[in-house]
Design an enzyme around this catalytic site. Sequence first.
Site, short mmCIF file in Angstrom:
data_model
loop_
_atom_site.label_atom_id
_atom_site.label_comp_id
_atom_site.label_asym_id
_atom_site.label_seq_id
_atom_site.Cartn_x
_atom_site.Cartn_y
_atom_site.Cartn_z
N SER A 165 -12.57 34.88 -13.06
CA SER A 165 -12.18 33.92 -12.03
C SER A 165 -10.91 34.33 -11.29
O SER A 165 -9.91 34.71 -11.91
CB SER A 165 -11.98 32.54 -12.65
N THR A 221 -16.92 25.33 -13.26
CA THR A 221 -17.79 26.45 -12.94
C THR A 221 -18.81 26.64 -14.06
O THR A 221 -18.93 25.79 -14.96
CB THR A 221 -16.96 27.72 -12.66
N LYS A 262 -21.47 22.73 -14.56
CA LYS A 262 -21.50 21.91 -13.34
C LYS A 262 -22.42 20.69 -13.44
O LYS A 262 -22.19 19.69 -12.76
CB LYS A 262 -21.90 22.76 -12.13
N ASN A 290 -18.55 20.35 -8.99
CA ASN A 290 -17.66 21.51 -9.13
C ASN A 290 -16.19 21.14 -9.01
O ASN A 290 -15.33 21.99 -9.18
CB ASN A 290 -18.02 22.59 -8.11
N ASP A 324 -19.07 22.79 -3.13
CA ASP A 324 -19.81 24.05 -3.00
C ASP A 324 -20.70 24.06 -1.76
O ASP A 324 -20.79 25.08 -1.06
CB ASP A 324 -20.68 24.29 -4.23
N GLY A 341 -29.71 27.06 -10.63
CA GLY A 341 -28.62 26.39 -11.33
C GLY A 341 -27.76 25.57 -10.38
O GLY A 341 -28.16 25.23 -9.26
#
Length: 279
Positions: free
Chosen positions: A15, A62, A66, A87, A102, A129
Amino acid sequence: MTGRVGIIGFPLGHSVSPAFQQAAFDRLGIDARYETWPTPAGELQNRIESLREDGTLGANVTVPHKQAVMPLLDEILPVAESIGAVNTIINRDGVLIGANTDASGFIRSLEQGARFSAVRKRALIIGAGGAARAVAFGLAWEGILTLTILNRTAERARELARDVSRITAAEARGGGFDELPPAGSTDLIVQCTSMGMSGGPDPDGLPPVSGLLTRDVLVCDLVYNPRVTPLLAAARAKGARTLGGLGMLVYQGAAAFELWTGQEPPEDSMFEAAERALG
């Protein structure tokens, strides 16, 4: 009191959110720390409860949490409810609110990074997903004409397609990787899995879309590390236009920052910090 906010997922070694979110807090002179909170599934409930503490602004969420976080929150905003994934979590005096930035982040990345409008276009999504759900609904709300969703587990793709068709005006269908649309019938391909991610379970992975890669297609990979994934490299070799995942990452993060702080995010500083973090 120094504010706290962080990213919840597992694993989190890849990340760059801490780098660009901290840069935003620092740029605006906000006394807050953005932290990394690796959270296996068995620790998720305790982690979410800790967000209620005074001084905690909220969190980003993340992979793989989620969808799993949703029943642990007090309120889900309508966009996140429709998408079926959260998110961003906001702490309002101990009340935890789930949001989804997102979808809007992806649409902004298409418009700003590729000058692409989804209106009356045909899209193929790889994956089913949380990220794929946000992309699918974002495109549907923008006026996509047809949406094909393919996944290794075909039933998950069909379920997402049914949800999109039920809630939006888009025509959506789902299936397995053996149900690719015919060549020439796609304007946009979006790769929404961890396939090709550096340090991920399948860093050399390539979805089976080589027959669809032409000069007329925009190919977008939500993976941002490496900057050029195996899919983007294959697409460029065929002359297709490409878009990496960094734009969506920063735009969704900027929207989350605004939800936590009520202030306009310094997107230029966020992009610079993300680029530095990726080397």
